[in-house]
Design an enzyme around this catalytic site. Structure first.
Site, PDB file in Angstrom:
ATOM      1  N   LYS A  15       0.804  -1.224   0.000  1.00 39.13           N
ATOM      2  CA  LYS A  15       0.000   0.000   0.000  1.00 39.13           C
ATOM      3  C   LYS A  15       0.840   1.280   0.000  1.00 39.13           C
ATOM      4  O   LYS A  15       0.301   2.361  -0.194  1.00 39.13           O
ATOM      5  CB  LYS A  15      -0.973  -0.003   1.177  1.00 39.13           C
ATOM      6  CG  LYS A  15      -2.098  -0.994   0.987  1.00 39.13           C
ATOM      7  CD  LYS A  15      -3.001  -0.622  -0.191  1.00 39.13           C
ATOM      8  CE  LYS A  15      -4.118  -1.624  -0.360  1.00 39.13           C
ATOM      9  NZ  LYS A  15      -5.034  -1.298  -1.461  1.00 39.13           N
ATOM     10  N   SER A  67      -2.864 -12.399   4.837  1.00 39.80           N
ATOM     11  CA  SER A  67      -3.468 -12.404   3.501  1.00 39.80           C
ATOM     12  C   SER A  67      -2.494 -12.976   2.480  1.00 39.80           C
ATOM     13  O   SER A  67      -2.908 -13.576   1.490  1.00 39.80           O
ATOM     14  CB  SER A  67      -3.928 -11.005   3.086  1.00 39.80           C
ATOM     15  OG  SER A  67      -2.830 -10.220   2.712  1.00 39.80           O
TER      16      SER A  67
HETATM   17  C1  LIG Z   1      -2.257  -7.291   3.541  1.00 39.83           C
HETATM   18  C2  LIG Z   1      -3.065  -7.040   2.310  1.00 39.83           C
HETATM   19  N1  LIG Z   1      -3.645  -8.040   1.671  1.00 39.83           N
HETATM   20  C3  LIG Z   1      -4.416  -7.849   0.584  1.00 39.83           C
HETATM   21  C4  LIG Z   1      -4.677  -6.610   0.082  1.00 39.83           C
HETATM   22  C5  LIG Z   1      -5.580  -6.422  -1.129  1.00 39.83           C
HETATM   23  O1  LIG Z   1      -5.077  -5.599  -2.143  1.00 39.83           O
HETATM   24  P1  LIG Z   1      -6.001  -4.611  -2.983  1.00 39.83           P
HETATM   25  O2  LIG Z   1      -6.611  -3.593  -2.068  1.00 39.83           O
HETATM   26  O3  LIG Z   1      -5.078  -3.985  -3.978  1.00 39.83           O
HETATM   27  O4  LIG Z   1      -7.072  -5.432  -3.654  1.00 39.83           O
HETATM   28  C6  LIG Z   1      -4.089  -5.585   0.746  1.00 39.83           C
HETATM   29  C7  LIG Z   1      -4.459  -4.280   0.400  1.00 39.83           C
HETATM   30  O5  LIG Z   1      -5.571  -3.835   0.794  1.00 39.83           O
HETATM   31  C8  LIG Z   1      -3.244  -5.781   1.856  1.00 39.83           C
HETATM   32  O6  LIG Z   1      -2.616  -4.779   2.463  1.00 39.83           O
END
Ligand SMILES: Cc1ncc(COP(=O)(O)O)c(C=O)c1O
Length: 321
Positions: A44, A264
């Site tokens: 991010k 995640s």
């Molecule tokens: C730890 C983590 N996993 C997954 C995501 C998902 O990415 P996006 O928001 O680009 O779909 C993000 C971002 O929100 C994240 O920081």
């Protein structure tokens, strides 16, 4: 080693590491892009600087003008990354957080000088979004960048993450990533499809009604505007569903290849492994996947040390992302 004028110049250009030792098939390579290497610790950082740069280019934020306030609902990496960027650029950031977020997140936001506004824990992150939206309506002088609808979010990935992946892994056949705001999938996906139309773009989602930190199921009722604007339904070739327990299992397994990753990223790796297992034995493939952040912010989950049932249960009550 190169020398940099500002920490902001350290954002992006992250390394990609071969994690094929975890692939279920010898004909399928899996490579992971390590976004935890960004200065505020996650993918991010790319989005935060892109959101702020775009607001400055549009004259919404004016560099050097005192007392400019931003508001953002995020218990997660966007809030932390924005707090870092705002600190460096001299803006005041108010972050709306559900009261039940993990202590690491609260501490990190405070460390970067953000102000925290609590929203009811029972309403989760959707409650934080609603409160931020209401406060932004009441204070038209505040800037609400709202990553779910802001084109500067996927644009960050179209401009940087996508080209880096193609430069480093020109043989890529599949891109597998998590779906949160959908910024990563929309930006990288669109870039890769334009540059190499045969590349498959797969999204990792939790089942509807279950929570994997950072990810969302589109079946849960909220479709991010950037997903619609980028024709996400046409862009994605396939979705893979990963359950919370699998995300913990694969978070643990990632340590076998030396990677200490956030939950995640465990889920996304589980998705990449499912993708690999669906590829024909006589076909070769190269999957690129994303490690969104490292494990530090998730230590209080006990994900690496506690009984897995307890970890899954605890994750239902505390927002770690
Ligand atoms: C730890 C983590 N996993 C997954 C995501 C998902 O990415 P996006 O928001 O680009 O779909 C993000 C971002 O929100 C994240 O920081």
């Amino acid at each position: 080693m190169a020398r940099y004028a500002s920490v902001l110049e350290l954002i992006g250009d992250t390394p990609i590491v071969d994690v094929s030792a975890l692939s279920p098939k010898s004909n399928v390579a899996i490579l992971a892009k390590l976004e935890g290497r960004n200065p505020a610790g996650s993918v991010k950082d790319r989005v935060a600087i892109s959101l702020v740069d775009a607001a400055e280019a549009d004259g919404i934020l004016i560099p050097g003008k005192p007392d400019q306030i931003l508001i953002e609902p995020s218990s997660g990496n966007t809030g932390i990354a924005l707090a870092m960027v705002c600190r460096l650029r001299g803006y005041h950031l108010k972050v709306v957080l559900p009261s039940n977020v993990s202590p690491e997140r609260r501490q990190l936001l405070l460390a970067w000088g953000a102000e925290i506004i609590d929203s009811p824990g029972t309403e989760g992150s959707n409650g934080a979004v609603r409160l931020a939206q209401r406060l932004a309506d009441e204070h038209s002088e505040w800037t609400f960048l709202y990553q779910y609808a802001n084109p500067a979010n996927p644009a960050a990935h179209y401009r940087t993450t996508g080209p880096e992946i193609l430069r480093d892994v020109p043989e890529i056949t599949h891109f597998v990533a998590g779906l949160g705001t959908s910024g990563t999938l929309m930006g990288v996906g669109r870039f890769l499809k334009e540059a190499k139309p045969d590349v498959q773009v797969w999204a990792v989602e939790p089942p509807s009604g279950e929570m994997v930190d950072g990810l969302r199921s589109l079946e849960d009722g909220y479709i991010p505007p950037i997903f619609i604007d980028n024709h996400g339904a046409d862009l994605l070739d396939r979705k893979v569903v990963v359950r919370p327990r699998e995300s913990i299992e694969w978070t643990r397994k990632m340590t076998e290849v030396g990677l200490f990753v956030g939950l995640s990223s465990g889920a996304i790796m589980a998705g990449a492994v499912k993708c690999a297992s669906l590829i024909d034995d006589n076909e070769s493939a190269t999957i690129v996947t994303i490690v969104c952040d490292d494990g530090w912010k998730y230590l209080s989950t006990g994900a690496w040390s506690d009984d897995i049932d307890d970890v899954v249960d605890r994750a239902k009550k505390i927002i770690y992302f």
